[in-house]
Design an enzyme around this catalytic site. Structure first.
Site, mmCIF file in Angstrom:
data_model
loop_
_atom_site.group_PDB
_atom_site.id
_atom_site.type_symbol
_atom_site.label_atom_id
_atom_site.label_comp_id
_atom_site.label_asym_id
_atom_site.label_seq_id
_atom_site.Cartn_x
_atom_site.Cartn_y
_atom_site.Cartn_z
ATOM 1 N N LYS A 115 88.154 29.180 63.522
ATOM 2 C CA LYS A 115 89.572 29.550 63.620
ATOM 3 C C LYS A 115 90.500 28.362 63.407
ATOM 4 O O LYS A 115 91.589 28.513 62.855
ATOM 5 C CB LYS A 115 89.881 30.186 64.988
ATOM 6 C CG LYS A 115 88.920 31.291 65.432
ATOM 7 C CD LYS A 115 88.752 32.396 64.421
ATOM 8 C CE LYS A 115 87.366 33.016 64.525
ATOM 9 N NZ LYS A 115 86.801 33.498 63.266
ATOM 10 N N GLU A 199 96.902 29.408 72.577
ATOM 11 C CA GLU A 199 98.009 30.140 71.951
ATOM 12 C C GLU A 199 98.829 30.820 73.032
ATOM 13 O O GLU A 199 98.304 31.157 74.089
ATOM 14 C CB GLU A 199 97.463 31.244 71.018
ATOM 15 C CG GLU A 199 96.886 30.732 69.717
ATOM 16 C CD GLU A 199 96.376 31.856 68.831
ATOM 17 O OE1 GLU A 199 96.332 33.025 69.290
ATOM 18 O OE2 GLU A 199 96.015 31.570 67.691
ATOM 19 N N HIS A 234 86.848 45.212 72.505
ATOM 20 C CA HIS A 234 86.787 44.556 71.195
ATOM 21 C C HIS A 234 85.927 45.298 70.193
ATOM 22 O O HIS A 234 85.578 44.759 69.136
ATOM 23 C CB HIS A 234 86.350 43.094 71.323
ATOM 24 C CG HIS A 234 87.262 42.299 72.208
ATOM 25 N ND1 HIS A 234 88.574 42.048 71.877
ATOM 26 C CD2 HIS A 234 87.072 41.748 73.432
ATOM 27 C CE1 HIS A 234 89.141 41.362 72.847
ATOM 28 N NE2 HIS A 234 88.261 41.170 73.811
ATOM 29 N N ARG A 291 84.139 39.554 54.581
ATOM 30 C CA ARG A 291 83.130 40.564 54.237
ATOM 31 C C ARG A 291 83.821 41.894 53.974
ATOM 32 O O ARG A 291 85.017 42.044 54.223
ATOM 33 C CB ARG A 291 82.178 40.750 55.434
ATOM 34 C CG ARG A 291 82.954 41.190 56.671
ATOM 35 C CD ARG A 291 82.094 41.649 57.824
ATOM 36 N NE ARG A 291 82.901 42.263 58.847
ATOM 37 C CZ ARG A 291 83.544 41.638 59.822
ATOM 38 N NH1 ARG A 291 83.476 40.322 59.906
ATOM 39 N NH2 ARG A 291 84.273 42.301 60.695
HETATM 40 C C1 MV4 Z 1 95.309 37.405 70.970
HETATM 41 C C2 MV4 Z 1 95.878 38.375 71.847
HETATM 42 C C3 MV4 Z 1 97.112 38.066 72.395
HETATM 43 N N1 MV4 Z 1 97.716 36.894 72.129
HETATM 44 N N2 MV4 Z 1 95.957 36.249 70.726
HETATM 45 C C4 MV4 Z 1 91.097 39.573 70.408
HETATM 46 C C5 MV4 Z 1 90.154 39.474 69.283
HETATM 47 C C6 MV4 Z 1 90.509 38.272 68.530
HETATM 48 N N3 MV4 Z 1 90.351 38.490 67.121
HETATM 49 C C7 MV4 Z 1 91.917 37.992 68.893
HETATM 50 N N4 MV4 Z 1 92.226 38.809 70.018
HETATM 51 C C8 MV4 Z 1 93.431 38.733 70.635
HETATM 52 N N5 MV4 Z 1 94.121 37.604 70.385
HETATM 53 C C9 MV4 Z 1 97.137 36.012 71.302
HETATM 54 N N6 MV4 Z 1 97.746 34.839 71.084
HETATM 55 C C10 MV4 Z 1 95.196 39.546 72.079
HETATM 56 C C11 MV4 Z 1 93.960 39.736 71.489
HETATM 57 C C12 MV4 Z 1 93.322 40.968 71.829
HETATM 58 C C13 MV4 Z 1 93.034 41.923 70.868
HETATM 59 C C14 MV4 Z 1 93.324 41.730 69.528
HETATM 60 C C15 MV4 Z 1 93.038 42.690 68.592
HETATM 61 C C16 MV4 Z 1 92.475 43.887 68.992
HETATM 62 C C17 MV4 Z 1 92.166 44.096 70.295
HETATM 63 C C18 MV4 Z 1 92.448 43.134 71.260
HETATM 64 C C19 MV4 Z 1 92.144 43.386 72.588
HETATM 65 C C20 MV4 Z 1 92.415 42.435 73.519
HETATM 66 C C21 MV4 Z 1 92.990 41.230 73.138
#
Ligand code: MV4
Length: 489
Positions: A115, A199, A234, A291
């Site tokens: 990342k 973040e 997730h 992918r």
């Molecule tokens: C976040 C967020 C809130 N704020 N970043 C979860 C998976 C990963 N790809 C990134 N994720 C998140 N990042 C910030 N700065 C909340 C999530 C997150 C989330 C994101 C996408 C789909 C479902 C989720 C469920 C919980 C938290």
């Protein structure tokens, strides 16, 4: 290419083979001992057993897959999703063997696999990112400075993570040190890389991703978005395209940002750029998946583009056959992932035999699956049985088709997440489009599930009918004129 090897199993192996065959390309299947009778094996022109059931002794054996491809004269390898699809070393080995990897070069896979490397690669392209750090946090002092700057709550993420693994929310400054230490040691043991970054925590985001296609000559287009906010721990459950909240302007801006992300890593093939979108429709780049994704069919339904066909053409060095202005959204598509998990029992894996397996069919219904009636669900792999995809002119039409298709999908022998899909598609927050990534956590419980899947009336009617037919000779039901009951004789 005249022949390709599909280094995967299940629905995605079949999906890839169908497009290849349509293009006149022969297909080689590989299979583990657990998949001897699987549909992807029977569909293929040739099939080779590569080992015992566990993935690390079969589908993850990169060298063996290359050896099989070479010995059967396949010219390319399609990795599907999961398994070796985002393994930069495998992509490199395939190329070193003189074969075509149907996917991006190792360089792009490597960058997007981390990342922080991804943030670093895109930072000169004006891509919006969540406020925070773009380098690994070295010490507690640095963490505190950042937290103060962006404001609490903050999220600690592992650079090598993804899909939510190793994330920690911090609400109070005094918890920061302890959470940092935990996050680092967790990341170290899970990924062999303890680097973490911070973040600002976006409290109620949507998860919206953009599909991109990039050819080997520097042309990149986007194929609009997929809304993937309906997920459980997730794990995505329902996806749709387009998103019901994006305006044409935000859609175009996100698409443009996704194209720039692809350019930043010299991307080639089909890829997905993930964003968080907040309540004010600000969007922030999260990561890029290098992918073909599970949920790619909803994009195919609304654009009419066969993404696997494009992957293969790009791998062969062809130019993209369309420009951005040639692509348009038509209609609306939903995808429900049907897992062999019991939503009535905390989504416990439900293993067993598909004693009854009848797919729904009809206009606007697509089922991507890799099972047939009578087959066992192997315990070794992902428990997804099928993807149920519906299409309609409008979002409402697609939702109604989904509900009808769920009713017409008959699966016995294992519990499935079909009732959960019904719960989602009937929920007011979903039908109105007013939801975020907390939908499942916020609204799902056993009572609500039962409420949306009441079948007492249906079973009472079934029982009454059975009692009647068993006893009709003794019952002497009077022939009341005008009643349809007489036709049951
Ligand atoms: C976040 C967020 C809130 N704020 N970043 C979860 C998976 C990963 N790809 C990134 N994720 C998140 N990042 C910030 N700065 C909340 C999530 C997150 C989330 C994101 C996408 C789909 C479902 C989720 C469920 C919980 C938290």
């Amino acid at each position: 290419m005249k022949k390709i090897l599909v280094a995967n199993r299940g629905e995605i192996a079949l999906r890839i083979m169908r497009s290849a065959r349509k293009m006149g390309i022969k297909v080689v299947a590989v299979f583990s001992e657990a998949d001897r009778n699987a549909p992807h094996v029977r569909f293929a022109d040739e099939a080779v057993c590569i080992g015992p059931p566990p993935s690390n002794r079969s589908y993850l054996l990169g060298d063996k897959l290359i050896e099989v491809a070479l010995s059967l004269g396949a010219e390319g390898i399609h990795p599907g999703y999961g398994f070796l699809s985002e393994n930069a070393a495998f992509s490199q080995k395939v190329q070193d063997a003189g074969l075509i990897f149907i996917g991006p070069d190792p360089y792009a896979i490597e960058i997007m696999g981390n990342k922080l490397a991804a943030k670093d690669a895109v930072k000169s392209y004006d891509i919006p990112m969540v406020p925070g750090t773009d380098t690994a946090i070295a010490n507690i002092q640095e963490a505190e400075d950042i937290a103060r700057k962006v404001g609490l709550p903050v999220l600690i993420k592992a650079a090598a993570g993804g899909g939510g693994k190793g994330m920690r929310i911090v609400h109070k400054e005094e918890e920061l040190g302890e959470q940092m230490e935990r996050a680092v040691s967790e990341a170290q043991s899970a990924f062999g890389d303890g680097s973490v970054f911070i973040e600002k925590y976006i409290a109620s985001p949507r998860h919206i991703e953009i599909q991109v296609l990039a050819d080997a000559h520097g042309n990149v287009v986007h194929l609009f978005e997929r809304e993937c906010s309906i997920q459980r721990r997730h794990q995505k459950v329902v996806e749709e395209a387009p998103s019901s909240i994006l305006t044409p302007e935000v859609r175009a801006d996100m698409g443009q940002a996704a194209v720039m992300v692809a350019k930043a890593c010299r991307y080639k093939g089909a890829g997905t750029v993930e964003f968080l979108v907040d309540e004010q429709l600000n969007f922030y780049f999260l990561e890029m998946n290098t992918r073909l994704q599970v949920e790619h069919p909803v994009t195919e339904m609304i654009t009419g583009v066969d993404l696997v066909e494009q992957q293969i053409r790009i791998a062969e060095g062809e130019l993209l056959p369309f420009r951005q202005e040639d692509l348009h959204i038509k209609g609306h598509a939903l995808e429900l992932r049907v897992y062999a998990e019991d939503p009535y029992d905390n989504f416990h894996p439900s293993i067993g035999t598909l004693s009854v397996y009848r797919r729904p069919k009809g206009e606007g219904i697509r089922v991507d699956d890799g099972f047939d009636e009578g087959m066992d669900i192997p315990i070794y792999y992902d428990p997804m049985i099928a993807k149920l995809i519906t299409y309609g002119e409008t979002r409402n039409a697609a939702i109604h088709r989904m509900l009808e298709a769920i009713e017409d999908y008959h699966i016995e022998g294992v519990a499935t997440t079909l009732p959960f899909g019904k719960f989602v598609c009937e929920h007011e927050a979903f039908t109105s489009g007013q939801f975020d990534t907390h939908f499942v956590q916020q609204y799902f419980n056993l009572e609500a599930l039962k409420e949306s899947n009441r079948e007492e009336g249906y079973y009472a009617a079934l029982l009454a009918l059975r009692l009647y037919t068993e006893n009709k000779r003794r019952l002497h039901v009077p022939d009341v004129g005008g009643s349809n009951w007489k036709y049951f004789r």
